[in-house]
Design a protein around this motif. Structure first.
Motif, short mmCIF file in Angstrom:
data_model
loop_
_atom_site.label_atom_id
_atom_site.label_comp_id
_atom_site.label_asym_id
_atom_site.label_seq_id
_atom_site.Cartn_x
_atom_site.Cartn_y
_atom_site.Cartn_z
N PHE A 35 6.16 11.00 26.35
CA PHE A 35 7.49 11.09 25.89
C PHE A 35 7.62 12.48 25.36
CE2 PHE A 35 7.92 6.95 26.47
CZ PHE A 35 9.15 6.08 26.30
N GLY A 36 8.77 13.07 25.45
CA GLY A 36 8.94 14.67 24.84
C GLY A 36 9.19 14.73 23.42
N PHE A 37 9.59 13.78 22.77
CA PHE A 37 9.99 14.18 21.23
C PHE A 37 9.28 13.04 20.52
CE2 PHE A 37 13.45 15.49 23.83
CZ PHE A 37 13.80 16.96 23.30
N TRP A 38 8.70 13.28 19.44
CA TRP A 38 7.85 12.34 18.80
C TRP A 38 8.12 12.83 17.05
CZ3 TRP A 38 4.42 8.81 20.70
CH2 TRP A 38 4.21 8.82 21.92
N GLY A 39 8.34 11.77 16.38
CA GLY A 39 8.23 11.61 14.93
C GLY A 39 6.99 12.04 14.31
N GLN A 40 6.90 11.90 12.97
CA GLN A 40 5.54 12.48 12.50
C GLN A 40 4.83 11.09 12.11
OE1 GLN A 40 5.20 15.47 12.57
NE2 GLN A 40 5.02 16.26 10.56
N GLY A 41 5.43 9.76 12.30
CA GLY A 41 4.75 8.85 12.44
C GLY A 41 4.70 8.26 10.85
N THR A 42 4.36 6.90 10.61
CA THR A 42 4.45 6.29 9.48
C THR A 42 3.21 5.20 9.51
OG1 THR A 42 5.68 4.80 7.82
CG2 THR A 42 5.83 4.25 10.13
N GLN A 43 2.53 5.30 8.64
CA GLN A 43 1.40 4.55 8.48
C GLN A 43 1.47 3.15 8.00
OE1 GLN A 43 -2.24 5.48 9.19
NE2 GLN A 43 -2.65 3.49 8.79
N VAL A 44 0.78 2.18 8.84
CA VAL A 44 1.03 0.73 8.54
C VAL A 44 -0.57 0.18 8.32
CG1 VAL A 44 1.26 -1.48 9.36
CG2 VAL A 44 2.97 0.21 9.70
N THR A 45 -0.86 -0.11 7.05
CA THR A 45 -2.05 -0.57 6.62
C THR A 45 -2.25 -2.17 6.33
OG1 THR A 45 -2.81 1.54 6.13
CG2 THR A 45 -4.26 -0.22 5.47
N VAL A 46 -3.27 -2.77 6.96
CA VAL A 46 -2.94 -4.32 6.71
C VAL A 46 -4.22 -4.49 6.33
CG1 VAL A 46 -2.59 -6.52 7.45
CG2 VAL A 46 -1.24 -4.62 8.44
N SER A 47 -4.65 -5.30 5.25
CA SER A 47 -5.66 -5.63 4.64
C SER A 47 -6.31 -7.00 4.66
CB SER A 47 -6.04 -5.12 3.07
OG SER A 47 -5.04 -5.67 2.17
N ALA A 48 -7.30 -7.41 4.94
CA ALA A 48 -7.67 -8.77 5.07
C ALA A 48 -7.63 -9.51 3.68
CB ALA A 48 -9.13 -8.94 5.57
N VAL A 71 12.70 10.51 12.72
CA VAL A 71 12.02 10.31 11.24
C VAL A 71 11.75 9.01 10.96
CG1 VAL A 71 12.45 10.69 8.78
CG2 VAL A 71 13.31 12.35 10.39
N GLU A 72 10.67 8.61 11.03
CA GLU A 72 10.09 7.00 10.70
C GLU A 72 10.10 6.90 9.40
OE1 GLU A 72 7.37 8.67 14.21
OE2 GLU A 72 8.17 9.56 12.32
N SER A 73 10.32 5.62 8.90
CA SER A 73 9.94 5.19 7.58
C SER A 73 9.82 3.76 7.61
CB SER A 73 11.43 5.27 6.65
OG SER A 73 12.32 4.80 7.40
N GLY A 74 9.43 3.16 6.27
CA GLY A 74 9.02 1.92 6.23
C GLY A 74 7.64 1.62 6.24
N GLY A 75 6.65 2.51 6.61
CA GLY A 75 5.24 1.99 6.54
C GLY A 75 4.83 1.45 5.20
N GLY A 76 3.70 0.98 5.23
CA GLY A 76 3.01 0.88 3.79
C GLY A 76 1.78 -0.05 4.03
N SER A 77 1.32 -0.28 2.77
CA SER A 77 0.07 -1.34 2.89
C SER A 77 0.42 -2.73 2.45
CB SER A 77 -0.83 -0.73 1.75
OG SER A 77 -1.38 0.63 2.52
N VAL A 78 0.14 -3.69 3.28
CA VAL A 78 0.17 -4.94 2.84
C VAL A 78 -1.01 -5.92 3.17
CG1 VAL A 78 2.55 -5.09 3.49
CG2 VAL A 78 1.02 -5.44 5.20
N GLN A 79 -0.95 -7.00 2.69
CA GLN A 79 -2.29 -8.09 2.94
C GLN A 79 -1.88 -8.92 4.55
OE1 GLN A 79 -2.02 -10.40 -0.90
NE2 GLN A 79 -4.18 -9.32 -1.33
N ALA A 80 -2.80 -9.37 4.94
CA ALA A 80 -2.78 -10.07 6.17
C ALA A 80 -1.78 -10.94 5.90
CB ALA A 80 -4.07 -10.43 6.56
N GLY A 81 -0.76 -11.29 6.91
CA GLY A 81 0.30 -12.19 6.83
C GLY A 81 1.72 -11.55 6.25
#
Length: 129
Positions: A116-129, A5-15
């Motif tokens: 790899f045999g096992f995978w989580g669902q993923g967490t999205q990382v979005t970086v805006s300019a 289970v992944e966590s911590g993704g989100g949307s941030v500005q560059a830097g």
């Protein structure tokens, strides 16, 4: 079997920064415990999957060439978590970040190009300019 289970993704500005975590739940096997490699991958739309970092059961870390030394991974063995701080993010870092695991003899890691045999669902990382 292992659940990721992944966590911590989100949307941030560059830097900006994000910290991704992968929590692994591994079934106990009594006298036959399984040793797992854990890894982070990322996949951007229209791009091939890239290996970010992997950690074998002994703590050996391998970084993917694509990250160019930008990131550092750490593992909490007690909690079976794989932590990936993402600092100084660029728009090109935008991707789905996946946690993966594989069980090989000795708990070593396969290459990033291997499946790899096992995978989580993923967490999205979005970086805006």
């Amino acid at each position: 079997q292992v659940q990721l289970v992944e966590s911590g993704g989100g949307s941030v500005q560059a830097g900006g920064s994000l910290t991704l975590s992968c929590a692994a739940s591994v079934a106990a096997s009594g006298s036959r415990p399984r040793r797992y490699c854990m890894a982070w991958f990322r996949e951007a739309p229209g791009k091939e999957r890239e290996g970010v970092a992997s950690v074998d059961s002994a703590g050996k870390i391998t970084y993917g060439d694509s990250v160019k030394g930008r990131f550092t991974v750490s593992k909490d063995n007690g909690n079976n978590t794989l932590v990936l701080p993402l600092d100084s993010l660029h728009p090109e870092d935008t991707a789905m970040y996946y946690c993966a695991a594989e069980s090989l003899p000795g708990g070593t890691c396969p290459s990033f190009a291997s499946n790899f045999g096992f995978w989580g669902q993923g967490t999205q990382v979005t970086v805006s300019a």
